[in-house]
Design an enzyme around this catalytic site. Structure first.
Site, PDB file in Angstrom:
ATOM      1  N   CYS A 113       2.961   0.695  -2.412  1.00 17.58           N
ATOM      2  CA  CYS A 113       3.987  -0.340  -2.221  1.00 17.58           C
ATOM      3  C   CYS A 113       5.386   0.248  -2.071  1.00 17.58           C
ATOM      4  O   CYS A 113       6.130  -0.097  -1.147  1.00 17.58           O
ATOM      5  CB  CYS A 113       3.931  -1.361  -3.351  1.00 17.58           C
ATOM      6  SG  CYS A 113       4.370  -0.728  -4.991  1.00 17.58           S
TER       7      CYS A 113
ATOM      8  N   HIS B 182       5.526  -3.256  -8.604  1.00 19.46           N
ATOM      9  CA  HIS B 182       5.183  -3.630  -7.226  1.00 19.46           C
ATOM     10  C   HIS B 182       6.431  -4.143  -6.515  1.00 19.46           C
ATOM     11  O   HIS B 182       7.304  -4.772  -7.132  1.00 19.46           O
ATOM     12  CB  HIS B 182       4.090  -4.698  -7.206  1.00 19.46           C
ATOM     13  CG  HIS B 182       3.496  -4.902  -5.843  1.00 19.46           C
ATOM     14  ND1 HIS B 182       2.785  -3.925  -5.184  1.00 19.46           N
ATOM     15  CD2 HIS B 182       3.529  -5.979  -5.003  1.00 19.46           C
ATOM     16  CE1 HIS B 182       2.394  -4.382  -4.008  1.00 19.46           C
ATOM     17  NE2 HIS B 182       2.839  -5.619  -3.872  1.00 19.46           N
TER      18      HIS B 182
ATOM     19  N   HIS C  88       4.172  -6.267   2.285  1.00 15.67           N
ATOM     20  CA  HIS C  88       4.020  -5.224   1.267  1.00 15.67           C
ATOM     21  C   HIS C  88       2.722  -4.465   1.498  1.00 15.67           C
ATOM     22  O   HIS C  88       1.832  -4.921   2.231  1.00 15.67           O
ATOM     23  CB  HIS C  88       4.026  -5.843  -0.135  1.00 15.67           C
ATOM     24  CG  HIS C  88       2.921  -6.834  -0.381  1.00 15.67           C
ATOM     25  ND1 HIS C  88       2.141  -6.830  -1.507  1.00 15.67           N
ATOM     26  CD2 HIS C  88       2.462  -7.889   0.368  1.00 15.67           C
ATOM     27  CE1 HIS C  88       1.261  -7.824  -1.461  1.00 15.67           C
ATOM     28  NE2 HIS C  88       1.440  -8.482  -0.338  1.00 15.67           N
TER      29      HIS C  88
END
Length: 248
Positions: free
Chosen positions: A146, A199, A211
């Site tokens: 990520c 994240h 993402h």
């Protein structure tokens, strides 16, 4: 220009003095700048780097090699330009290309000559990476995690961020609520029961973000207002370059 040889301790046209050495060095620097301007057919312009961690590239393109990373306030000399790019010479004589948005020049303020960078350009580039598989620690098209996805996309536009979601959340300005998010903002989450941010993605608008998702195994677009990420959202950050670019 005639060749001049000198070493510390030698005489230059008579007796050696520190003043003569300084004059000699200034002549060399001036000659170097004039040569650069003549070579590229441009009028010299003084400039100041006005962005954080700005990439100096080998050519006027996002895919050209990064030579160095420049910090705000650095004085440079603009010796050429090409579309959205300036070719600059650094104080040490090194030359390279910088996205023109990140240089303040005396004769070309950003309001008079708006940069050609837009947030849409960055978002389109991010979307072009949809489907690339997830790879822990990855920060290239061979695979992204990520934060590596964020690092890779933003580096293409002159921004260098750390390869860790929690550290990326320390950059830019805080976005107070979800309703205040605009395209280009970074959005952060605590997933898998983590007590810290682990994240990150890029907000696209319409309550969606892009993402690199480990659960899905690839770069994808997910909803922000429902599903898994809704309850795990912890905040957004807005980078200064996007604040300026969004006003174009």
């Amino acid at each position: 220009m005639p060749k001049i040889k000198a070493t510390i301790g030698q005489k230059i046209e008579g007796s050696y003095t520190p003043m003569k050495i300084r004059i000699f060095c200034l002549l060399i620097i001036s000659w170097s700048l004039m040569t650069a301007a003549a070579a590229y057919g441009a009028e010299l312009q003084p400039g100041i780097i006005k962005g954080d961690n700005v990439n100096l590239r080998s050519g006027p393109g996002l895919d050209d090699h990064i030579i160095s990373v420049l910090q705000p306030g650095l004085a440079v000399t603009v010796v050429d330009e090409s579309a959205a790019w300036f070719m600059v010479q650094l104080p040490d004589g090194q030359t390279g290309w910088v996205y023109r948005q990140f240089i303040q020049t005396d004769g070309a303020d950003s309001q008079e000559n708006p940069p050609k960078f837009t947030v849409d350009m960055m978002l389109d580039y991010a979307r072009s990476l949809l489907g690339i598989h997830y790879r822990y620690g990855g920060d290239s098209p061979r695979g992204f995690d990520c934060s590596g996805f964020i690092v890779y996309v933003l580096a293409k536009f002159g921004v260098n961020l750390p390869h860790e979601a929690a550290l990326q959340m320390d950059t830019g300005e805080q976005v107070e609520t979800r309703e205040d998010l605009i395209p280009g903002d970074l959005v952060f989450f605590k997933t898998m029961g983590s007590r810290t941010v682990n994240h990150v993605g890029i907000y696209l608008g319409d309550n969606c973000f892009i993402h690199a998702a480990s659960g899905f195994g690839a770069v994808r677009i997910s909803p922000l207002d429902s599903g898994y990420y809704f309850s795990r959202y912890v905040g957004g950050r807005r980078l200064s370059m996007f604040i300026d670019a969004y006003k174009i």
